[in-house]
Structures are given as structure tokens and as C-alpha cells.
Write a protein that holds these residues in place. Structure first.
Motif, PDB file in Angstrom:
ATOM      1  N   UNK A 251      44.385  32.388  47.744  1.00 46.65           N
ATOM      2  CA  UNK A 251      43.054  32.726  47.289  1.00 46.65           C
ATOM      3  C   UNK A 251      42.872  34.233  47.485  1.00 46.65           C
ATOM      4  N   UNK A 252      42.574  34.912  46.412  1.00 45.75           N
ATOM      5  CA  UNK A 252      42.437  36.350  46.472  1.00 45.75           C
ATOM      6  C   UNK A 252      41.038  36.781  46.884  1.00 45.75           C
ATOM      7  N   UNK A 253      40.911  38.077  47.081  1.00 43.38           N
ATOM      8  CA  UNK A 253      39.631  38.644  47.488  1.00 43.38           C
ATOM      9  C   UNK A 253      38.597  38.470  46.390  1.00 43.38           C
ATOM     10  N   UNK A 254      39.021  38.588  45.142  1.00 47.13           N
ATOM     11  CA  UNK A 254      38.070  38.457  44.041  1.00 47.13           C
ATOM     12  C   UNK A 254      37.511  37.035  43.952  1.00 47.13           C
ATOM     13  N   UNK A 255      38.339  36.027  44.247  1.00 45.48           N
ATOM     14  CA  UNK A 255      37.849  34.646  44.242  1.00 45.48           C
ATOM     15  C   UNK A 255      36.878  34.408  45.390  1.00 45.48           C
ATOM     16  N   UNK A 256      37.201  34.926  46.570  1.00 45.30           N
ATOM     17  CA  UNK A 256      36.294  34.779  47.713  1.00 45.30           C
ATOM     18  C   UNK A 256      34.951  35.451  47.443  1.00 45.30           C
TER      19      UNK A 256
END
Length: 97
Positions: A1-6
Motif C-alpha cells: 500500500x503506497x503513500x498515495x493510497x493511504x
């Protein structure tokens, strides 16, 4: 899970909370706002306690050491005559005014 998804999940959660807040009545909205502000204050207080914990511990240790130094310095300069404690500083002759 990337930063953009979080980040997108975080923004979506905030949007859902704001939507629920709009659907509530005035009294419940005020109660929700008050609960949120109390939670925020508690989290902030805990964060500040954690942030300043080390410096507070160090300053407390320094204060304890300084107090012990003063106590030791006073103990060694004091002489007893019977049950009266007389510091050496009082034995020196003073100039009259």
C-alpha cells in the motif's frame, strides 16, 4: 500500500465524517464536536508529554544533583556546639557599620 493510497483513504474517511456530521441535528453535532475537541486535546497533551519527557527527566536529575550538592556543602561547613548549629561563616569577625 503506497503513500498515495493511504492519503486517499484518510481523505475519504474525513469526507465520510463530515457527511455524517451534516446529517446530525444541532445537539448531536455539538456533542460530536465537543467529543472531537476533547479527543484532540488529549492526543496533543500526550504527544507533548512524550516529546518533552527526556528533557524533563534530565532537568529533574540535574535539579536533584544540585540539591544534593547544596545539602552536602552545608553539612560539611556546620559545626555543633551542644545542640546549637553554628556555621563557620558566623565565626569570622565583621566590620561594624
Amino acid at each position: 500500500m503506497g503513500v498515495d493510497k493511504l492519503f486517499s483513504i484518510f481523505v475519504a474517511a474525513i469526507c465520510v465524517v463530515m457527511l455524517v456530521r451534516l446529517a446530525l441535528g444541532d445537539a448531536r453535532r455539538a456533542r460530536l464536536d465537543r467529543a472531537f475537541l476533547q479527543l484532540w486535546a488529549r492526543i496533543r497533551r500526550q504527544a507533548l508529554l512524550i516529546w518533552h519527557w527526556r528533557s524533563r527527566r534530565r532537568s529533574a536529575a540535574e535539579a536533584k544533583q544540585a540539591a544534593q550538592d547544596v545539602i552536602n556543602r552545608v553539612r560539611h561547613r556546620v559545626e555543633k556546639e551542644g545542640n546549637v548549629i553554628t556555621p563557620e561563616a558566623f565565626k569570622e569577625p565583621r566590620k561594624p557599620h
